[in-house]
Design a protein around this motif. Structure first.
Motif, mmCIF file in Angstrom:
data_model
loop_
_atom_site.group_PDB
_atom_site.id
_atom_site.type_symbol
_atom_site.label_atom_id
_atom_site.label_comp_id
_atom_site.label_asym_id
_atom_site.label_seq_id
_atom_site.Cartn_x
_atom_site.Cartn_y
_atom_site.Cartn_z
ATOM 1 N N SER A 132 0.811 -0.980 -0.111
ATOM 2 C CA SER A 132 -0.066 -0.132 -0.314
ATOM 3 C C SER A 132 0.817 1.225 0.344
ATOM 4 O O SER A 132 1.485 1.284 0.433
ATOM 5 C CB SER A 132 -0.776 -0.016 1.374
ATOM 6 N N GLU A 133 0.094 2.555 -0.718
ATOM 7 C CA GLU A 133 0.758 3.221 -0.790
ATOM 8 C C GLU A 133 -0.150 4.687 -0.436
ATOM 9 O O GLU A 133 -0.853 4.689 -0.491
ATOM 10 C CB GLU A 133 2.031 3.609 -2.183
ATOM 11 N N PRO A 134 0.568 5.954 -0.010
ATOM 12 C CA PRO A 134 -0.088 7.245 0.147
ATOM 13 C C PRO A 134 -1.678 7.438 -0.197
ATOM 14 O O PRO A 134 -2.092 7.983 -0.348
ATOM 15 C CB PRO A 134 0.699 8.077 0.525
ATOM 16 N N ARG A 135 -0.767 7.037 -2.074
ATOM 17 C CA ARG A 135 -1.548 8.327 -2.668
ATOM 18 C C ARG A 135 -2.346 7.300 -3.673
ATOM 19 O O ARG A 135 -3.085 6.835 -4.410
ATOM 20 C CB ARG A 135 -0.913 8.922 -3.794
ATOM 21 N N GLY A 137 -2.949 3.894 -1.629
ATOM 22 C CA GLY A 137 -4.385 2.798 -1.041
ATOM 23 C C GLY A 137 -3.310 1.598 -1.633
ATOM 24 O O GLY A 137 -2.325 1.113 -1.953
ATOM 25 N N SER A 138 -4.315 0.324 -1.504
ATOM 26 C CA SER A 138 -3.899 -0.932 -1.760
ATOM 27 C C SER A 138 -4.289 -1.355 -3.558
ATOM 28 O O SER A 138 -4.628 -2.778 -3.826
ATOM 29 C CB SER A 138 -5.162 -2.284 -0.743
ATOM 30 N N ASP A 139 -4.590 -0.296 -4.263
ATOM 31 C CA ASP A 139 -4.667 -0.500 -5.495
ATOM 32 C C ASP A 139 -3.301 -1.004 -6.610
ATOM 33 O O ASP A 139 -2.283 -0.231 -6.760
ATOM 34 C CB ASP A 139 -4.975 0.613 -6.409
ATOM 35 N N TRP A 163 0.923 2.100 5.921
ATOM 36 C CA TRP A 163 0.209 0.303 6.510
ATOM 37 C C TRP A 163 0.732 -0.438 6.537
ATOM 38 O O TRP A 163 0.212 -1.596 6.518
ATOM 39 C CB TRP A 163 -1.003 0.510 5.837
#
Length: 214
Positions: A132-135, A137-139, A163
């Motif tokens: 996951s990344e801040p910009r 998410g889990s996309d 996260w």
């Protein structure tokens, strides 16, 4: 029958039953006091993860020839269920540890298995998965962290993750990064990163309700 077991466990092997009983005892004796602290007061459960590993609980699906128990996915799910009944955050953190070991066992090179698996199974190394990344998410397809080949061999990773279970004090992370943006999600690869490296910076993120132990 042990309180942690139910009719679904009828017919399990002695080894599988011993695992579940051991996990249940660990949850009762070691994890329950952590849960009693309440969601907002739990510290990262690194010490308990190491204890559980030393009891052999981190190798549920790892092949026997690689130091694990060689049990099926069903047993990982049952162990997670038993732990989560006492404290979900610890179950989440510990299963992340197991999954890092399993991914390396299944997909890592021989050198990676020899270097990391013994430590992960013994609790000397704790790992998490950094996807996951801040910009993003889990996309998965939107991962922006880049991996570029380094002259002389190896890779340089550049990006930010968020996260990440066990990142508070763990030693390893499986970091997903984009190697060929033109290929989209097909260009994303997984790298083993030593979080103790000076190039790796850890900062406290926003607390997630109920997941302090992770």
């Amino acid at each position: 029958m042990n309180a942690a077991l139910d009719e679904r466990d009828a017919g399990l092997s002695d080894e599988a039953l011993a695992l579940l009983r051991g996990v249940a005892a660990f949850a009762r004796d070691e994890v329950a006091p952590l849960a009693a602290a309440g969601c907002g007061a739990q510290p990262w459960a690194g010490g308990l993860i190491r204890q559980a590993c030393r009891l052999g609980h981190a190798g549920i699906e790892i092949p026997v020839e690689q130091g694990g128990l060689g049990l099926p996915y069903r047993m990982r799910a049952r162990a997670a269920e038993v732990l989560a009944a006492t404290d979900f955050a610890f179950a989440f953190a510990f299963i992340n540890q197991h999954n890092v070991a399993l991914r390396i066992a299944e997909h890592g090179s021989d050198a990676a298995r020899k270097r990391y698996l013994p430590g992960l199974l013994a609790g000397d190394l704790i790992g998490g998965t950094a996807m996951s990344e801040p910009r993003a998410g889990s996309d998965f397809a939107a991962i922006a962290t880049r991996a570029r080949r380094r002259d002389g061999g190896g890779w340089i990773l550049d990006g930010e993750k968020a996260w990440v279970a066990n990142a508070a004090g763990g030693e390893l992370a499986l970091v997903f990064a984009q190697t060929e943006p033109a290929r989209g999600s097909a260009g994303i690869a997984c790298f083993i990163v030593d979080l103790r490296a000076p190039q790796c910076e850890r900062v406290a993120g926003e607390p997630l309700e109920g997941l302090g132990a992770a």
